[in-house]
Design an enzyme around this catalytic site. Structure first.
Site, mmCIF file in Angstrom:
data_model
loop_
_atom_site.group_PDB
_atom_site.id
_atom_site.type_symbol
_atom_site.label_atom_id
_atom_site.label_comp_id
_atom_site.label_asym_id
_atom_site.label_seq_id
_atom_site.Cartn_x
_atom_site.Cartn_y
_atom_site.Cartn_z
ATOM 1 N N PRO A 163 0.813 -1.223 0.000
ATOM 2 C CG PRO A 163 0.222 -0.801 2.219
ATOM 3 C CD PRO A 163 1.027 -1.741 1.359
ATOM 4 C CB THR A 217 -1.004 3.829 4.163
ATOM 5 O OG1 THR A 217 -1.206 2.435 3.946
ATOM 6 C CG2 THR A 217 -2.179 4.600 3.614
ATOM 7 C CG ASN A 218 2.492 0.608 6.841
ATOM 8 O OD1 ASN A 218 3.329 1.359 7.322
ATOM 9 N ND2 ASN A 218 1.890 -0.326 7.532
ATOM 10 N N GLY A 248 -6.338 -1.029 -0.728
ATOM 11 C CA GLY A 248 -7.748 -0.692 -0.677
ATOM 12 C C GLY A 248 -8.627 -1.918 -0.913
ATOM 13 N N GLY A 251 -9.157 -6.831 4.915
ATOM 14 C CA GLY A 251 -10.116 -5.740 4.769
ATOM 15 C C GLY A 251 -9.678 -4.486 5.516
ATOM 16 C CB CYS A 286 -5.603 -0.432 8.477
ATOM 17 S SG CYS A 286 -4.271 -1.607 8.666
ATOM 18 C CD GLU A 342 -9.568 3.112 7.365
ATOM 19 O OE1 GLU A 342 -10.162 2.844 6.315
ATOM 20 O OE2 GLU A 342 -8.509 2.561 7.737
#
Lengths: 513, 429
Positions: free
Chosen positions: A116, A118-119, A199, A217, A250, A339
């Site tokens: 991802p 994000t990370n 995602g 998820g 997440c 979220e």
């Protein structure tokens, strides 16, 4: 200009990567434990050596997150991960004398790993190391927003692994990811398992691909603070955890649910730690700004709390880490109950812990079932009721959820991929770990006592890796004998050259100081 | 069962064979029937060819590397289909889009020093272009090749080869085309010392001769002699090029920068005929002096150029190179373990990458093995100029599974061929 129909160049190359990975996997699956350990350590160290550099590069490329926090995760997911699994063995056959069963580990083969934005680096390193520990080949497809830094990370790990004796092509990466390319690889029958983090769209298409897949998820983490909690500690942990990497994980807390009896004290403590309590007007402004028309504006992903406040025209102290947005009801039409990939924390007050559990369930009905939740409490019964009542597969207790549920501040498996299980439409309910990437061949002896299990102690079907794999294809009449490595002389020269290079490099480092 | 191919149909394989003899080539048709390989290739896909009977064969002949990338490689097919929406063969008089693009790509991946590309429509024509180019550049006529050489069947090329193919057509030219024994440096020097030689032409590994490997240093020494005696070095890379040795060009493994290099066969994935000659500045003079010096309507056909661009790109991928090293290692080890089973029969393995010559202890040994391999689902051909040796050329993109299957089949077939030879020997004596 003619418009010739030409398949996007990356797609055939990606298919070629799978073919190469098949060869690498076939060879890697015969490596013994010391060879695997050497490779795993080398790859982890290579990433750790660049942890801070890649953290900065990730923030620069994606435009979000906090470099120091990313550096911490990069270390946790490289050398930290290797330390954690130091005493685990996914290579050597296991012997269960009582059951008369010998178990031989079988690698997945070719792993297609999606990482991802994000990370990015931590997940890239994490998945590569899981593949190496279990002797699989891996093709990393980074999120397009983070493709350069992920490619760079995969490259240093691949080079280090190769130098430590890994088969050529065991780590590959897609430099220019695209939807057609990802679709082509996901549906490629030569891929043994897809490990998808990202995602929902990516995860769902992994499961639709027809290939075995492990995808997880989304999260939407509720955290309950009951009257028995150590309030100052809970406030400190939650603010630290919510602001970690500017809340793009997440596992960052989404909505904090607090018992009314301790609410004022708790909110004060959060403010003391860098939280900023929004008044109703400012709360509405933030809601309108971050969720225009009810949908999250990705401009705010991983941005500082002070920047977001300034965008909303709200004056906050310079040390503000988290914006606290109180609201009453967790329902789908309330954006603040969804979220939030930025340091905005929802706050709901409840009369009792039992009501708090219901609210936590409500938060997870919106999204995030199967993922994670947290509780700060000293009451075992409440903790148990929360764990049983809230549909998640991990609850971080008296610890920030960001690094709690990802196993860095708890004794869960350290992981950048949080299995959301059947509740979260995933095949895995645990934190992703090496054991998920192997199956075992079980040699099951006749249960009849007259049939005796022979002694398997010390036997291994695997071999040590030597030289470059595969060997360079020298003409057969250049080797003195087929058994002797054809380039023994060259190898020695190369080794000397490599040592010389390392010494020179070290000297440079010392001089630079 | 009728065999309907849309554009034509046959009632049976027998009908094809009969008409093949009647209208096409009776000698060749009968030869394969007599050899026990009654093959009429029907469907073809990847590394498989299918006889009209439906029998599946793993192709390890690949027509000398023509099918390096497999039969009807989907990427090459798609490139050609796409190309045909815009291009045709082109007009050889004019500068051309696709010829220029391919030339640039060929030069980018070529051994150092090669700067220009001349196109032909097949390997023989390309060899003729190479020889004519050398003659122009040196203003000398003689071309030295090795005994049992094979460079094709066109006017000049055929004269470089074994007289098996030239005598038939009264085309030997021994004065201008001296042949020297392979791996014999003294003979080579003797041929060159008069300084009247335009070029030495050399397959990096002579294919049709059964892939005898050049002795370590042999090619390097020949190249040095060419420099000493003012002859050009022509590398025939038709069979050894395009990653078969684990490098894009086999000659690169010798560190040789040839003056002229010839490529063909696999360059366009077996889908469209094209060949190319790469030349250095020393040899390229005629292209400036008289650019119309060699004319070829089909040479460098633009659709072929696009097939070649695609094939070259596939061959040049790091993934392909890595796989060839893996395949070479697995097949080499597999063959050595088969050899351990039959050391008295399977007497030698010549290998460079995925080029293998398998030597058997009988003057016609490879024909026995060929027959048994055919029976067991593998197509590999004996070496025309040394039938002891089987040419065994696995594809560049083979999967591990297919390599293992290939070795299984080879192990059984080689063993059976050994028994066949023993039986034939007993009968003869």
């Amino acid at each position: 200009m003619p418009e010739l129909l030409v398949e996007s160049a990356g797609v055939p190359r990606a298919r070629a990567m799978v073919a190469r990975a098949e060869w690498a996997a076939r060879t890697f699956a015969t490596y013994d434990k010391p060879s695997v350990d050497r490779i795993v350590r080398a790859a982890a160290k290579a990433l750790a050596d660049h942890a801070a550099e890649f953290a900065k590069a990730a923030v620069a490329e994606t435009g979000f997150g906090v470099a120091d926090h990313k550096a911490l995760k990069n270390l946790a997911c490289s050398t930290g991960l290797v330390d954690h699994y130091r005493d685990h063995d996914y290579v050597t056959p296991r012997i269960d004398v009582d059951a008369k069963i010998v178990e031989v580990p079988r690698p997945a083969g070719v792993i297609f790993a999606l990482t991802p934005s994000t990370n990015p680096v931590a997940t890239t390193s994490f998945k590569i190391l899981l593949a190496l520990m279990t002797r699989s080949a891996v093709i990393v497809s980074p999120h397009p927003l983070a493709k350069d830094v992920c490619s760079a990370a995969a490259k240093v790990m691949a080079e280090a692994a190769l130098a430590a004796g890994a088969p050529d092509g065991v780590i590959q990466w897609v430099a220019e990811p695209s939807i057609p390319l990802i679709n082509a690889l996901m549906t490629d029958e030569r891929v043994d398992v897809i490990v998808a983090t990202g995602g929902s769209a990516v995860v769902r298409s992994a499961y639709r691909s027809g290939n075995p897949a492990i995808g997880v998820g989304p999260g939407n983490v509720p955290v309950l603070v009951d009257r028995t909690a150590d309030i100052p500690a809970a406030a400190a942990r939650i603010i630290e955890s919510k602001s970690f990497d500017n809340s793009i994980l997440c596992t960052n807390e989404s909505v904090v649910i607090v018992e009314s009896a301790v609410a004022d004290k708790f909110v004060s403590a959060m403010v003391h730690e860098g939280g900023f309590l929004l008044n109703p007007e400012d709360r509405d402004r933030i809601r309108e700004l971050v969720f225009p028309d009810g949908h999250f504006d990705i401009r705010f992903v991983g941005k500082d709390a002070t920047w977001i406040a300034a965008e909303a025209g709200i004056r906050v102290p310079a040390n503000t880490k988290v914006l606290i947005a109180p609201f009453d009801l967790a329902v789908p039409e309330e954006p603040l109950a969804h979220e939030k990939l930025c340091p905005v924390l929802g706050l709901i007050k409840v009369p009792t812990a039992a009501r708090g559990i219901e609210v936590a369930r409500a938060v997870l009905r919106i999204t995030g079932a199967g993922h994670s939740a947290a509780i700060h409490s000293r009451d075992a019964q409440t903790v148990l009721a929360f764990g049983a009542g809230v549909p998640v597969y991990r609850v971080s207790v008296n610890v920030g959820n960001s690094l709690g549920s990802s196993g860095i501040h708890t004794n869960l498996a350290p992981s950048m991929t949080i299995g959301t299980g059947y509740a979260g439409r995933s095949s895995v309910g645990e934190n992703l770990q090496p054991s998920h990437l192997i199956h075992w061949t079980r040699l099951a002896y006749n249960a009849d006592v007259r049939e005796v299990l022979p002694d398997f102690t010390g036997l291994s079907p695997w071999t040590a890796a030597t030289g470059s794999v595969p060997p360079y294809p020298q003409a057969s009449n250049l080797s003195t004998a087929n058994v002797a490595p054809p380039r023994a002389q060259d190898d020695a020269t190369e080794l000397r050259e490599e040592i010389r290079r390392l010494i020179v490099e070290e000297l440079h480092q010392i001089i630079k100081g | 069962m009728s065999h309907d191919y849309g554009f034509f149909s046959f009632e049976s394989k027998d009908e094809v064979l009969a008409k093949s003899k009647e209208f096409w080539n009776p000698g060749k048709t009968q030869f394969w029937i007599d050899e026990g390989v009654p093959l009429v290739i029907d469907r073809r896909e990847g590394y498989f060819i299918y006889d009209m009977s439906g029998k599946r064969l793993i192709d390890t002949h690949l027509n000398g590397g023509t099918y390096n990338l497999g039969h009807r490689n989907p990427e090459v097919v798609s490139a050609i289909e796409s190309a045909m929406t815009h291009f045709d063969i082109g007009n050889h008089h004019f500068p051309s889009l696709a010829r220029t693009a391919l030339a640039e790509a060929l030069i980018a991946g070529a051994p150092p020093g090669l700067t220009k590309v001349v196109y032909g429509s097949g390997g023989g024509e390309a060899i003729d272009i190479a020889l004519k180019t050398a003659r122009h550049a040196t203003q000398k006529r003689k071309i030295v090749s090795i005994v049992k050489a094979y460079h094709g069947h066109t006017g000049l090329a055929v004269a470089t080869g074994d007289d098996r193919f030239s005598k038939l057509f009264l085309s030997e030219q021994p004065d201008d085309f001296p042949h020297v024994p392979f791996n014999d440096l003294a003979a080579m020097e003797e041929a060159l010392v008069g300084r009247d030689v335009a070029a030495v032409i050399m397959e990096t590994i002579p294919a049709t001769y059964g892939f005898p490997l050049p002795n370590p240093g042999y090619l390097e020494a020949v190249k040095a002699m060419c420099e000493r005696y003012d002859a050009l070095y022509i590398a025939d890379e038709v069979q050894t090029g395009l990653m078969r040795t684990g490098e894009l060009w086999g000659i690169s493994k010798h560190g040789i920068s040839p003056d002229i290099m010839v490529t063909g066969k696999g360059i366009s994935g077996g889908m469209y005929p094209i060949s190319a000659v790469l030349v250095n500045e020393k040899a390229a003079g005629w292209l400036t002096e008289d650019g119309f010096g060699h004319i070829s309507t089909f040479g460098g056909a633009e659709v072929g150029c696009i097939a070649a661009l695609k094939s070259l790109e596939i061959c040049s991928r790091p993934e392909t190179r890595s796989m060839v090293h893996y395949i070479s290692d697995l097949i080499g080890r597999g063959m050595r373990s088969i050899q351990d089973l039959y050391p008295d029969w399977f007497v030698g393995i010549r290998q460079n990458g995925v080029i293998l010559g398998l030597e058997f202890a009988d003057p016609q040994g490879a024909k026995f093995v060929m027959r048994r391999l055919y029976e067991h689902g593998v197509w590999a051909i004996f070496s025309t100029l040394d039938p002891r040796v089987l040419q065994f050329k696995p594809g560049l993109l083979l999967t591990p599974e297919l390599c293992e299957e290939l070795l299984d089949r080879a192990q059984v077939a080689i063993g059976l061929a050994r028994d066949d030879v023993a039986r034939a020997g007993r009968k003869a004596s």
